[in-house]
Design a protein around this motif. Sequence first.
Motif, PDB file in Angstrom:
ATOM      1  N   GLN A  57       0.801  -1.216   0.000  1.00 50.36           N
ATOM      2  CA  GLN A  57       0.000   0.000   0.000  1.00 50.36           C
ATOM      3  C   GLN A  57       0.843   1.280   0.000  1.00 50.36           C
ATOM      4  O   GLN A  57       0.289   2.365  -0.093  1.00 50.36           O
ATOM      5  N   ASP A  58       2.145   1.182   0.114  1.00 51.68           N
ATOM      6  CA  ASP A  58       3.001   2.369   0.125  1.00 51.68           C
ATOM      7  C   ASP A  58       2.818   3.158  -1.167  1.00 51.68           C
ATOM      8  O   ASP A  58       2.679   2.572  -2.243  1.00 51.68           O
ATOM      9  N   PHE A  59       2.836   4.489  -1.060  1.00 45.65           N
ATOM     10  CA  PHE A  59       2.709   5.317  -2.253  1.00 45.65           C
ATOM     11  C   PHE A  59       3.293   6.694  -2.000  1.00 45.65           C
ATOM     12  O   PHE A  59       3.525   7.087  -0.865  1.00 45.65           O
ATOM     13  N   ASP A  60       3.542   7.418  -3.082  1.00 47.74           N
ATOM     14  CA  ASP A  60       4.006   8.802  -3.016  1.00 47.74           C
ATOM     15  C   ASP A  60       2.834   9.721  -3.312  1.00 47.74           C
ATOM     16  O   ASP A  60       2.046   9.453  -4.223  1.00 47.74           O
ATOM     17  N   LEU A  61       2.725  10.799  -2.555  1.00 47.07           N
ATOM     18  CA  LEU A  61       1.690  11.806  -2.756  1.00 47.07           C
ATOM     19  C   LEU A  61       2.378  13.105  -3.140  1.00 47.07           C
ATOM     20  O   LEU A  61       3.219  13.609  -2.402  1.00 47.07           O
ATOM     21  N   HIS A  98       6.324  10.552   0.855  1.00 42.26           N
ATOM     22  CA  HIS A  98       6.253   9.090   0.738  1.00 42.26           C
ATOM     23  C   HIS A  98       5.415   8.558   1.890  1.00 42.26           C
ATOM     24  O   HIS A  98       5.739   8.772   3.046  1.00 42.26           O
ATOM     25  N   MET A  99       4.327   7.885   1.556  1.00 40.59           N
ATOM     26  CA  MET A  99       3.441   7.280   2.553  1.00 40.59           C
ATOM     27  C   MET A  99       3.874   5.836   2.757  1.00 40.59           C
ATOM     28  O   MET A  99       3.816   5.038   1.833  1.00 40.59           O
ATOM     29  N   ARG A 100       4.312   5.507   3.951  1.00 39.27           N
ATOM     30  CA  ARG A 100       4.783   4.168   4.254  1.00 39.27           C
ATOM     31  C   ARG A 100       3.865   3.525   5.282  1.00 39.27           C
ATOM     32  O   ARG A 100       3.624   4.084   6.339  1.00 39.27           O
ATOM     33  N   PHE A 101       3.344   2.370   4.947  1.00 37.06           N
ATOM     34  CA  PHE A 101       2.485   1.618   5.854  1.00 37.06           C
ATOM     35  C   PHE A 101       3.349   0.709   6.709  1.00 37.06           C
ATOM     36  O   PHE A 101       4.348   0.160   6.243  1.00 37.06           O
ATOM     37  N   SER A 102       2.965   0.519   7.951  1.00 32.38           N
ATOM     38  CA  SER A 102       3.811  -0.220   8.893  1.00 32.38           C
ATOM     39  C   SER A 102       3.707  -1.728   8.733  1.00 32.38           C
ATOM     40  O   SER A 102       4.536  -2.455   9.227  1.00 32.38           O
ATOM     41  N   ARG A 103       2.691  -2.212   8.053  1.00 32.36           N
ATOM     42  CA  ARG A 103       2.589  -3.662   7.873  1.00 32.36           C
ATOM     43  C   ARG A 103       2.345  -3.972   6.406  1.00 32.36           C
ATOM     44  O   ARG A 103       1.660  -3.229   5.711  1.00 32.36           O
ATOM     45  N   HIS A 134       1.753   6.100  -7.001  1.00 30.14           N
ATOM     46  CA  HIS A 134       1.924   7.553  -6.965  1.00 30.14           C
ATOM     47  C   HIS A 134       0.575   8.236  -7.198  1.00 30.14           C
ATOM     48  O   HIS A 134      -0.149   7.881  -8.111  1.00 30.14           O
ATOM     49  N   ILE A 135       0.259   9.220  -6.355  1.00 29.10           N
ATOM     50  CA  ILE A 135      -0.939  10.044  -6.522  1.00 29.10           C
ATOM     51  C   ILE A 135      -0.479  11.492  -6.599  1.00 29.10           C
ATOM     52  O   ILE A 135       0.288  11.951  -5.755  1.00 29.10           O
ATOM     53  N   THR A 136      -0.946  12.196  -7.624  1.00 30.69           N
ATOM     54  CA  THR A 136      -0.649  13.616  -7.772  1.00 30.69           C
ATOM     55  C   THR A 136      -1.955  14.388  -7.663  1.00 30.69           C
ATOM     56  O   THR A 136      -2.920  14.077  -8.369  1.00 30.69           O
ATOM     57  N   ILE A 137      -1.975  15.363  -6.763  1.00 35.71           N
ATOM     58  CA  ILE A 137      -3.166  16.188  -6.557  1.00 35.71           C
ATOM     59  C   ILE A 137      -3.009  17.482  -7.347  1.00 35.71           C
ATOM     60  O   ILE A 137      -1.968  18.137  -7.286  1.00 35.71           O
ATOM     61  N   HIS A 138      -4.068  17.842  -8.108  1.00 32.80           N
ATOM     62  CA  HIS A 138      -4.077  19.045  -8.942  1.00 32.80           C
ATOM     63  C   HIS A 138      -5.256  19.930  -8.535  1.00 32.80           C
ATOM     64  O   HIS A 138      -6.271  19.442  -8.048  1.00 32.80           O
ATOM     65  N   TRP A 139      -5.132  21.225  -8.788  1.00 34.43           N
ATOM     66  CA  TRP A 139      -6.265  22.145  -8.631  1.00 34.43           C
ATOM     67  C   TRP A 139      -6.427  22.908  -9.931  1.00 34.43           C
ATOM     68  O   TRP A 139      -5.460  23.453 -10.471  1.00 34.43           O
ATOM     69  N   ASN A 140      -7.678  22.926 -10.433  1.00 34.31           N
ATOM     70  CA  ASN A 140      -7.997  23.629 -11.666  1.00 34.31           C
ATOM     71  C   ASN A 140      -8.616  24.975 -11.307  1.00 34.31           C
ATOM     72  O   ASN A 140      -9.738  25.034 -10.782  1.00 34.31           O
ATOM     73  N   LYS A 141      -7.915  26.035 -11.587  1.00 35.97           N
ATOM     74  CA  LYS A 141      -8.358  27.383 -11.231  1.00 35.97           C
ATOM     75  C   LYS A 141      -9.654  27.772 -11.954  1.00 35.97           C
ATOM     76  O   LYS A 141     -10.524  28.425 -11.385  1.00 35.97           O
ATOM     77  N   GLN A 142      -9.802  27.350 -13.213  1.00 33.90           N
ATOM     78  CA  GLN A 142     -10.985  27.716 -13.993  1.00 33.90           C
ATOM     79  C   GLN A 142     -12.255  27.067 -13.471  1.00 33.90           C
ATOM     80  O   GLN A 142     -13.313  27.682 -13.448  1.00 33.90           O
TER      81      GLN A 142
END
Length: 151
Positions: A57-61, A98-103, A134-142
């Motif tokens: 489940q580890d991932f990068d945000l 980096h999101m690291r899960f303990s198990r 990997h999850i990338t968060i975006h914001w759309n100004k329009q």
Amino acid sequence: MYAERVWKTAGSGEFRIVYRREINKEIEEKVMKRLFTAGALACGLMFSGNLLAESRQDFDLTNQTGYTIKEVYVGPSKSDDWGDNILDGTMPDGSTLHMRFSRPSGPCKWDLKVMYEDGEDAVWYNVDLCSISHITIHWNKQTDETSATAE
């Protein structure tokens, strides 16, 4: 006179032992068994350590919103409790956490919530963390909408 024995090991190259040939056969066999057992144990510990180091489940945000995120929550999708904020400080625009899960096992479906410095939040439900890294968060100004892309 010296002799050398070489064993091939999975993923780590060679395991070499240099010893004197004059050792009698019985002592040689005992030494070799002990060395083989120690080597196998060391390889097993290294392999199990790698398994524990990375959970499925580890991932990068990554924050690509143009704003600073002040809180991040990740909770199992079947839970009503978000738990504690997992950020230590803030997450500026352009940064990656980096999101690291303990198990290494557990559910794959998780909910993700981010809170910005202005009090606004964005939530994504049922994110399959076992199939992305990997999850990338975006914001759309329009459109004034926050979205996320997963890889």
